[in-house]
Write a protein that holds these residues in place. Structure first.
Motif, PDB file in Angstrom:
ATOM      1  N   ALA A 161       0.831  -1.207   0.000  1.00 44.64           N
ATOM      2  CA  ALA A 161       0.000   0.000   0.000  1.00 44.64           C
ATOM      3  C   ALA A 161       0.864   1.256   0.000  1.00 44.64           C
ATOM      4  O   ALA A 161       0.566   2.235  -0.716  1.00 44.64           O
ATOM      5  N   LYS A 193      -2.613  -2.440  -8.730  1.00 45.63           N
ATOM      6  CA  LYS A 193      -3.706  -2.532  -7.766  1.00 45.63           C
ATOM      7  C   LYS A 193      -4.792  -3.513  -8.209  1.00 45.63           C
ATOM      8  O   LYS A 193      -5.212  -4.371  -7.410  1.00 45.63           O
ATOM      9  N   GLU A 251      -5.719  -7.051  -6.268  1.00 49.70           N
ATOM     10  CA  GLU A 251      -7.060  -7.294  -5.756  1.00 49.70           C
ATOM     11  C   GLU A 251      -7.683  -8.553  -6.334  1.00 49.70           C
ATOM     12  O   GLU A 251      -8.690  -9.044  -5.819  1.00 49.70           O
ATOM     13  N   PRO A 253      -4.903  -8.552  -0.096  1.00 56.38           N
ATOM     14  CA  PRO A 253      -5.688  -7.462  -0.720  1.00 56.38           C
ATOM     15  C   PRO A 253      -6.563  -6.700   0.266  1.00 56.38           C
ATOM     16  O   PRO A 253      -6.807  -5.506   0.067  1.00 56.38           O
ATOM     17  N   SER A 257      -5.444  -2.891  -0.167  1.00 55.93           N
ATOM     18  CA  SER A 257      -6.400  -2.023  -0.848  1.00 55.93           C
ATOM     19  C   SER A 257      -6.966  -0.962   0.093  1.00 55.93           C
ATOM     20  O   SER A 257      -7.000   0.235  -0.241  1.00 55.93           O
ATOM     21  N   ASP A 262      -4.205   1.451   1.176  1.00 58.99           N
ATOM     22  CA  ASP A 262      -3.879   2.350   0.066  1.00 58.99           C
ATOM     23  C   ASP A 262      -4.878   3.494  -0.018  1.00 58.99           C
ATOM     24  O   ASP A 262      -4.502   4.659  -0.189  1.00 58.99           O
ATOM     25  N   ASP A 263      -6.151   3.188   0.115  1.00 57.91           N
ATOM     26  CA  ASP A 263      -7.174   4.244   0.080  1.00 57.91           C
ATOM     27  C   ASP A 263      -7.025   5.206   1.257  1.00 57.91           C
ATOM     28  O   ASP A 263      -7.181   6.422   1.104  1.00 57.91           O
TER      29      ASP A 263
END
Length: 418
Positions: A208, A224, A228, A279, A283, A286-287
């Motif tokens: 991330a 990404k 995922e 993931p 994920s 990362d957001d």
């Protein structure tokens, strides 16, 4: 007339009534507005309110009627139930058209309906959770009437034996010696989950950070989605991978160092489970990292910090609550995994701290207790609900601890930034 044809006919008639309600209400509102009378809403809003007044009560009445009849154990008279719903739809059409008048706030009425629908959806999730808890507790109480709660929580041997024969009146010599100590099951669950988190959290968090802070846009747009994809692979495929590929590698590596490892070891499913939940962490983290304002990064760089120091001292503390939430989601996913453990670690309750030995988890025993040709009234079958209840409590405690940690780090970060 078949039931499917009746439902199709009901849907078609309800659709026609909805169209009539929409165009009739909009036409009436348009004529009133053209005549120079000020109205509190637009014609389309009156039209949609009429559609809701026509279709909403009819569908709700039909669903509630069917639900009540199912609870009472009565046969559902489909024709009469749908006919009553059509009558309600016709009444709703009349009421909806009647409400097309200048002093009626159609927009506010639609918003109230939407708020009610959203509140109902939220209430349904709460009611479902309460229902699940009550069903588990009721069956778990029956189990604890047969077995000691203290022995269940502190016992180190899980050996149901022939306990299912006792409920059928055919108890043999092994039926009375059943032991339901859950410590080996929870030890295996936590050990395999710990191995999974030791794999998933560092790899997922570093992935991330790379994608959010270092990766070029083209690399990020490619990496990404590919990362995922791991979340969409069926768990049975991961189970095959753990049993056929990872487990033999672990046995060979352990043998190279003079260690004895079983092909059904806890390390293989732990590693593969960690790969599976990467993931979830990468994920979400990362957001969260991308949500940190760029002004904070620019301020840190302006003060002379390097990019690595900025990430360590500014970006990660700001995104830590979200990272903890992502890690908690991954832990919950690991605690509930079954297929990978069955295929790679086996089903033998084994109280050990050696990850190279075979062991099993709580969810595997729940599945084993509720499948097969067994008497539901037996202690072995009811033990599944007791295990589920304890696992529910453990997950609840983890959630509470995570919430406290999130609040602590959030308050600490806010204090340091003021």
């Amino acid at each position: 007339m078949s039931t499917n044809l009746i439902y199709l006919l009901f849907g078609g008639v309800l659709l026609m009534l909805g169209l009539v309600a929409f165009f009739a209400a909009r036409g009436k509102a348009t004529r009133t507005r053209v005549s120079g009378v000020a109205m509190f809403a637009q014609p389309d809003q009156y039209a949609w309110f009429s559609v809701l007044a026509t279709a909403g009560p009819a569908i709700l009445a039909g669903a509630l009627g069917a639900f009540v009849l199912l609870l009472l154990g009565a046969e559902i008279p489909v024709v009469y139930l749908l006919s009553a719903s059509m009558v309600i739809a016709a009444i709703g059409l009349f009421v909806g058209l009647k409400q097309v008048r200048p002093d009626f706030h159609a927009r506010q009425a639609i918003e109230r309906v939407i708020r009610l629908a959203l509140a109902t959806a939220a209430l349904m999730s709460i009611v479902t959770t309460v229902g699940i808890l009550l069903s588990i507790v009721s069956e778990a109480i029956r189990f604890f009437q047969m077995q000691s709660l203290w022995d269940f929580i502190t016992g180190t041997t899980w050996a149901p034996g022939d306990s299912f024969l006792a409920s059928a009146g055919r108890a043999g010599e092994g039926a009375g010696g059943a032991q339901f100590g859950s410590v080996p099951l929870f030890a295996g669950t936590f050990l395999i989950s710990l191995i999974a988190m030791l794999v998933a959290i560092p790899v997922g968090l570093m992935a991330a950070i790379y994608m959010a802070e270092f990766a070029p846009p083209k690399v990020r747009d490619l990496a990404k989605p590919v990362l995922e994809v791991l979340a969409g692979i069926p768990t049975v495929v991961y189970g095959f991978f753990a049993a056929i590929t990872i487990a033999p590698i672990i046995v060979d590596v352990a043998g190279f160092f003079g260690l004895d490892a079983s092909y059904n070891n806890a390390l293989a499913p732990g590693v593969v489970m960690g790969i599976m939940i990467i993931p979830f962490i990468s994920s979400l983290s990362d957001d969260v990292i991308n949500a940190v304002p760029d002004s904070m990064r620019e301020g840190s760089l302006a003060l002379g910090m390097t990019k690595g120091e900025t990430i360590r001292n500014v970006v990660l503390p700001a995104s830590l609550p979200g990272i903890i939430s992502a890690s908690l989601l991954a832990v919950s996913r690991a605690l509930g995994e079954t297929m990978i453990v069955v295929m790679a670690a086996g089903m033998r309750p084994n109280l050990t701290a050696n990850p190279l030995e075979d062991m099993t988890t709580v969810t595997v025993r729940i599945v084993a207790a509720l499948t097969g040709d067994q008497e539901f009234e037996s202690a072995e079958t009811l033990s599944a609900f007791a295990l589920g209840l304890v696992l529910f409590v453990v997950t609840l405690i983890l959630n509470m601890v995570s919430v406290l940690m999130i609040r602590r780090f959030r308050d600490k970060y806010r204090t340091n930034t003021l």
